[in-house]
Design a protein around this motif. Sequence first.
Motif, PDB file in Angstrom:
ATOM      1  N   PHE A  49       0.840  -1.191   0.000  1.00  0.00           N
ATOM      2  CA  PHE A  49       0.000   0.000   0.000  1.00  0.00           C
ATOM      3  C   PHE A  49       0.880   1.248   0.000  1.00  0.00           C
ATOM      4  N   GLN A  50       0.362   2.333  -0.591  1.00  0.00           N
ATOM      5  CA  GLN A  50       1.118   3.585  -0.633  1.00  0.00           C
ATOM      6  C   GLN A  50       1.200   4.254   0.735  1.00  0.00           C
ATOM      7  N   GLY A  51       0.209   4.024   1.567  1.00  0.00           N
ATOM      8  CA  GLY A  51       0.223   4.656   2.877  1.00  0.00           C
ATOM      9  C   GLY A  51      -0.875   4.118   3.768  1.00  0.00           C
ATOM     10  N   VAL A  52      -0.822   4.500   5.026  1.00  0.00           N
ATOM     11  CA  VAL A  52      -1.853   4.120   5.992  1.00  0.00           C
ATOM     12  C   VAL A  52      -2.206   5.347   6.819  1.00  0.00           C
ATOM     13  N   ARG A  53      -3.484   5.563   7.074  1.00  0.00           N
ATOM     14  CA  ARG A  53      -3.936   6.697   7.883  1.00  0.00           C
ATOM     15  C   ARG A  53      -4.958   6.208   8.900  1.00  0.00           C
ATOM     16  N   VAL A  54      -4.973   6.871  10.060  1.00  0.00           N
ATOM     17  CA  VAL A  54      -5.786   6.438  11.197  1.00  0.00           C
ATOM     18  C   VAL A  54      -6.550   7.639  11.736  1.00  0.00           C
ATOM     19  N   SER A  55      -7.799   7.426  12.115  1.00  0.00           N
ATOM     20  CA  SER A  55      -8.581   8.526  12.694  1.00  0.00           C
ATOM     21  C   SER A  55      -9.776   7.981  13.464  1.00  0.00           C
ATOM     22  N   PHE A  56     -10.239   8.783  14.428  1.00  0.00           N
ATOM     23  CA  PHE A  56     -11.561   8.598  15.012  1.00  0.00           C
ATOM     24  C   PHE A  56     -12.520   9.435  14.164  1.00  0.00           C
ATOM     25  N   VAL A  57     -13.551   8.806  13.622  1.00  0.00           N
ATOM     26  CA  VAL A  57     -14.501   9.555  12.802  1.00  0.00           C
ATOM     27  C   VAL A  57     -15.253  10.563  13.659  1.00  0.00           C
ATOM     28  N   ASN A  58     -15.607  10.142  14.871  1.00  0.00           N
ATOM     29  CA  ASN A  58     -16.291  11.010  15.815  1.00  0.00           C
ATOM     30  C   ASN A  58     -15.475  11.079  17.108  1.00  0.00           C
ATOM     31  N   PRO A  59     -15.563  12.182  17.868  1.00  0.00           N
ATOM     32  CA  PRO A  59     -14.730  12.332  19.060  1.00  0.00           C
ATOM     33  C   PRO A  59     -14.941  11.189  20.050  1.00  0.00           C
TER      34      PRO A  59
END
Length: 637
Positions: free
Chosen positions: A213-223
Motif C-alpha cells: 500500500f502507498q500509505g496508511v492513515r488512522v482517525s476517530f470519525v467522531n470524538p
Amino acid sequence: SFHVTVPRCPSPFAGGPLSHSLRCCTESARAMGHGGCKGCRWTGVDASSEQPVKDQAGLPGLLAPPPNKSTSRLDEVRDYQPDFINGMIKVVWPIINDFSKEIMHDVVEPAVRRALGELGADETTFSLDHGNYTIGDKAFEFGKMRISTTTQNTTDEEMPKLRVVIVRTSIDWKSEMKVSANLLGTKLGIMNLGVVGDLMIELVGEMPKPPLFQGVRVSFVNPPEISLTAEMENQFMSKVANFKQVKTTMVGVVEDQLAKKLVSPNRTGVRLDRRADIFRTLFPRACGILKLTICRGEGLVAKDDNFLARATSDPFIKVTCGSMNFKTKTVMRTTDPVFDHVMYVPIHQPEEQRFNFVLTDKDTCSQDDFLGELNLGVEDLIRQGLEETCYDIKDDKGTVGASGKLWLKAEWRKLVFQDTEGAKPNSGLSHLFVGVYDARELPKLPKGTKFWVEVQCTERLGMMGSPVEKPRATPKLALQESGKSQAEHDFAADLRKERKALCKKYKMSDADVELLLGIEAPPEAAHLDADLHWNRPLEFFLGNYTDAKATVALKYLTPAMSTSHTTTVGKFVGTLAQKVHEVVEGGEVLMSESIPVVSLIRQKNSNQHIVLRKPDAATSLHIRLQLRAVGDPTTTI
C-alpha cells in the motif's frame, strides 16, 4: 467462520439485521426447500463440497463474485477477530509506555499549563512528577474488525481512483495510568484514563509489491469519550477534586490533542511509498459541503425563574462534528428561541460522521445549565433534503422528547472537479486546497530562527458564510542540526555540483535534474539541514473565485525579533508579550507571490504543483493548489 454483509435475510437462523453467515444461508435454504434464501437470494454452500453454487435463476452463490466484477477478496465486507493484533500490542506495550512518557512531558504538561493560565504559570504552581509516571500494565485492545473497501477519486491521470481498504474497529480502554501533579503545593493524583470510541484505519493505494500500500492513515470519525479520576492528599479536597478546574482542564487537553491529531477531518498516517503524493495519500479532500441551518427551538426546558413572570432560559447551542466545533448566539429569556444559525461544514465520511448538539442555558454568575442533547448522523441529515425537519431533544437521563424540539435544515453539495459535466465553478461557493510541501535551500540565519508559510486568500468565506480576512498558516519550524562534519558537507556539495554539470551537458531539464539528484545544499548552510518539510494542507471556501487571489508568503522569525518587545514584569507576562508580538509583527517575509485563482481553471482538474522561487537566490517553496466546484444540492451521497 466469517460473515459477509448482504441484504437482510428473514431466515430464523440469521444472526442480525446486517449480518449473514454461511450457516444462515445453508440452513435456511434447506428449511425452506429451495435453492436459496428468499430474502437475499443467496444460495449458500453445497454441504458436501463447501463450494458456492448457483440457484435455479443462475444467481451466484454466497462467495461467488458478480459477473464481470473483480475477483479480489477485498471486494467482500468481512469481520475478523483482532486476537493477533491485540497480542502484538501487549508485546510492545513497554515501548508504548515509554513513548507515552514523552507525550506527557512534551505535549500534555505544556498544554495543561497554557490552559490553566496563571494557575499554571510555572513549576511552582503546577507540574507533573514524570519520575513516577506509568501508563500501567493494561494494554488497550481492539474490538472486532470489520474490513471493507472503497475508492478515492484523485487528479492523477495514471491513477484516477485509489483503492482504499477500510478497517473499522472499536476501543474501550480503562487504563491503569498513574501520575502525580503538584498543584499550588498540594499533591494531586491523576489516574485511570479512559478512552471509548470507534477507530478507522485506512490502507491507501494498493501496490503489486511490498509494502503493498502507498500509505496508511488512522482517525476517530467522531470524538471519543475521555474520562479520568483525580484525588488530592487533603481528604476534603479529594471529594471535590473531580469537579475542580484541573480535572476539567486535563480532560479538555487530552480531548484537544486527540482532536488535532486523530479526530476527523484530522488524521495521523504514514506514507509507505515515497513516490506517492503525501496529500493524496494522507490528506484526502472532503467529498462535500453540508450547509446546516439551526432554525429554531421549541418548548425548551426553563431554568431561570423570573419575578412575576413565567420561567425562561437563555439558550445557546454547542455543535460538534468530528474535531470541528461551532456555537450559536445566545437568545435571551425564551424557551422558543429562533437561532437562524448557518454553518458550512466540510464532510469527509458522510456515512460515518455525526453531529452532536448540546443545548445550554447561559448563566452569568454561575455555571451554565444543561438543557438537552441531540445526536444525528450526517447521512440522516442529507436524506431529509432542503425541508425544515423537527427533531426531539433528549434530557440528561436519555429520555427523548423530554426537553423540547429542535428544527434543522440541511443542504448537501458535493465537491467535484472543475472539468466534469455541470461542475464548473460560478459566482457561488468554491473550495480551494493549498498543500504546502516544503521550503528548500533556506538561507543561513541565527540558530533558533523559525520559518512558516502563510496563505492569504481574497474572497474567502468562513464556515459561517461571512467574509474572513485572517490568513491561514503552517506551524513554525526551525532548522535542525544535521550532525555532519564540515568536510562531509563540502564533499557532498562538490559531488552534487559535478553531477548537476553532467546532467546539463546532456541537456536535461531543470525538473528532471531536480528529480534525479534531489536538493543541492548551499555551502553557507554547512552545519544545518537547509530544508523544512511541513506537508500541511490549508483549505479555503471562496465566494467568487474569478476575483480571488491566493498570496503565499514564506516568513521567518529570529530569536532576537521574537524577544525584542517582551517585558520583564514576569515569566507569564513576558511569554504573553512574546505571543502578542509574534501575532502583531508577523515576522519578516522571505519571499511572497500572489496567484490568481482563476488561473487554475486552465489546468487539468484545476490542479497544479507550483514551485515559487526567491529572485537571485536558491530558495524555493513547493506547494500544490486545487480548485473544486460546489455542485448543486442533492440528497444522494
